[in-house]
Every structure is written in structure tokens, then in C-alpha cells.
Design an enzyme around this catalytic site. Structure first.
Site, PDB file in Angstrom:
ATOM      1  N   SER A 106      -4.935 -11.508   7.296  1.00 19.66           N
ATOM      2  CA  SER A 106      -5.869 -12.620   7.460  1.00 19.66           C
ATOM      3  C   SER A 106      -6.601 -12.929   6.153  1.00 19.66           C
ATOM      4  CB  SER A 106      -6.887 -12.262   8.538  1.00 19.66           C
ATOM      5  OG  SER A 106      -7.526 -11.056   8.192  1.00 19.66           O
ATOM      6  N   CYS A 136      -8.097  -1.137  10.623  1.00 18.40           N
ATOM      7  CA  CYS A 136      -8.086  -2.486  10.030  1.00 18.40           C
ATOM      8  C   CYS A 136      -7.882  -2.282   8.533  1.00 18.40           C
ATOM      9  CB  CYS A 136      -9.432  -3.139  10.320  1.00 18.40           C
ATOM     10  SG  CYS A 136      -9.778  -4.599   9.320  1.00 18.40           S
TER      11      CYS A 136
END
Ligand code: DGL
Length: 271
Positions: free
Chosen positions: A11, A186
Site C-alpha cells: 500500500s 505488517c
């Protein structure tokens, strides 16, 4: 042998922690990186939106003739359906499997912490794999939504007071569960590893998903006979959906010693 590039996407900047590792272990491979900097974060969005963005990221990388796709994003890896990934024209790897396997190898007590974006924690993706690998595993999961903006804004120095305060908010209950292994689920979080390690205290092994997945990609390329014929001199190109300048300034933090390559902005909504 196959000299086409490896496609890596995230992202935003987090996936660069995986690029750094790929450069280190596979210096002959070319890499095409896409960071969706105009639409970061993914982790607070709905499943439908994350899947739609992921399809566009993949379509862009496929247009660059990549030989392998690496979703260097815990959120995408936890959300994008594996049935759809299997139908892609090139092999696809997310970060969940490799990180979960590394945690399973590292734990002695069977108490494992998982931190990630809200979408990753909501999906239960890491728990699904860990339950298969570690009989009786006790998982303490915690969403850490403020970590990504803190990293993207450079609040990463080991003594940063704001990030340390936020880390205590999220991690004190994980620490209280006496985990001996913590998956930083993450790819942005390894930039906060010194702060996370300090809050968790000694004796907790931190698992870096980008690093573990880069090793798994190396194995997969070898098994599929897709490795490059070069052993050094691989190049990297970077594409982003926001301006190239803002990416360049922050990317160095993630890439470490590697100086990076050209950066170009792409209209990702068109893919
Ligand atoms: N780097 C992405 C991940 O691993 C997350 C950031 C985001 O929320 O977009 O989950």
C-alpha cells in the site's frame, strides 16, 4: 533461468523492507516495486476496497511482465482470496505463510503475539496458519492502526516519545500475555522494531514478515526454476500512485544501504 523482474507491491512504503531483503539475498534479480502511496493505508478499509486496489496493483505489475508477484503487505496477504491468487498467470506469494512458519519455529512456549492492521487482525489469517503449525497455540492479536501513519511520517527513531507512548497502548496487553514470539504482521512495523522490542522486553523474538517472505520467494524461484542467470547487478524500478518526490524522501529509511532506482508516478485507477 528467467531474467524477467520480480514484482513487489504494498500500500505504500512498508514493502520496501522486503525489497531491502530481496536485494541482499538475490542481488542478480531485477525488481519492479509498486507502492500505492496515493491510497495508503489499506488496513483500515473494507475487504471489497482492499481487493479492488489489489487487483489494480497486480494488473499494473503484470503489465511490466513480472515473473513472480510478492504482496509485501500483511493486509493484502490477509484479505486477497487465495483462490483468486492461484488463477493469476504468474506465481503469487503473500507474507502470512512465511511469517507464521518463522514464528512457529521460534516459539518455545506456544504463546505468540500477532500485531497488524485492523484488516489483518480482523481476518484471523495468522491464527489460521499458526493453529495448523503449533498444536495448542495461544495467540494474542492486537490491531495497531496508528503505527502505519507514524512510520509513513518518519516517527521511527528508537527514542521517539510519541511512538513509544502509542506502542505501550497497543503492546502492554500483548506483553501481559507472556508471549515469547511476536509477529510484526505488517511490513511497515519492522521500522519500529527497536521501539517494539523495548516495550516487549527481553526474551521476545520479533518476526519480520518481509524478511521471511523474501527468503520464501528465493526458495520458490529456485523450485520453479525462475531464478535470474545473473548473480549480481540486478536493478530496481519504483512506481507510486502519489508524487515521486514524497516517496524518494522517505524510501531511504526503508531501503537501508541500497540507494534505490528511478521512481515514477502511475495512474493506478486506470488498471
Ligand atoms: N504495509 C501494509 C501491511 O503490511 C499496511 C499498511 C496499510 O494499512 O496500508 O499491512
Amino acid at each position: 533461468m528467467d531474467n524477467r523482474p520480480i514484482g513487489v507491491f504494498d500500500s505504500g512504503l512498508g514493502g520496501l523492507t522486503a525489497v531491502r531483503e530481496l536485494r541482499r539475498i538475490l542481488p542478480g534479480e531485477d525488481i519492479i516495486y509498486f507502492g500505492d502511496t496515493g491510497r495508503v493505508p489499506y488496513g483500515t478499509r473494507s475487504k471489497e476496497t482492499i481487493c479492488q486496489y489489489t487487483r489494480q496493483d497486480i494488473a499494473f505489475l503484470l503489465s511490466k511482465k513480472v515473473k513472480f508477484l510478492m504482496a509485501a503487505c500483511g493486509t493484502v496477504s490477509s484479505t486477497f482470496p487465495s483462490a483468486e491468487a492461484c488463477r493469476l498467470p504468474v506465481p503469487f506469494a503473500g507474507v502470512v505463510g512465511a511469517a507464521a512458519r518463522a514464528a512457529a519455529d521460534a516459539t518455545h512456549t506456544g504463546r505468540i503475539g500477532v500485531i497488524g492492521t485492523p484488516a489483518t487482525v480482523r481476518s484471523g489469517s495468522y491464527a489460521g496458519v499458526l493453529e495448523e503449525l503449533v498444536p495448542g497455540v495461544e495467540i494474542t492479536a492486537q490491531a495497531c492502526p496508528l503505527f502505519v501513519p507514524l512510520v509513513e511520517n518518519g516517527y521511527v527513531e528508537p527514542d521517539n516519545e510519541v511512538t513509544t507512548l502509542v506502542a505501550h497502548q497497543y503492546l502492554d496487553r500483548v506483553k501481559a500475555a507472556h508471549v515469547d514470539t511476536l509477529i510484526m504482521g505488517c511490513t511497515h512495523y519492522p521500522l519500529l522494531a527497536p521501539i517494539i522490542a523495548k516495550v516487549m522486553g527481553p526474551g521476545v523474538t520479533l518476526i519480520d514478515p518481509g524478511k521471511e517472505t523474501a527468503l520464501a520467494v528465493q526458495d520458490a524461484l529456485e523450485a520453479l526454476e525462475l531464478t535470474s542467470s545473473r548473480t549480481e547487478g540486478g536493478k530496481a524500478e519504483f512506481y507510486v500512485s502519489d508524487t515521486a518526490e514524497s516517496f524518494q524522501a522517505a524510501a531511504q529509511l526503508f531501503l537501508g544501504q541500497y540507494a534505490g532506482g528511478p521512481v515514477e508516478q502511475v495512474p493506478i485507477e486506470k488498471y
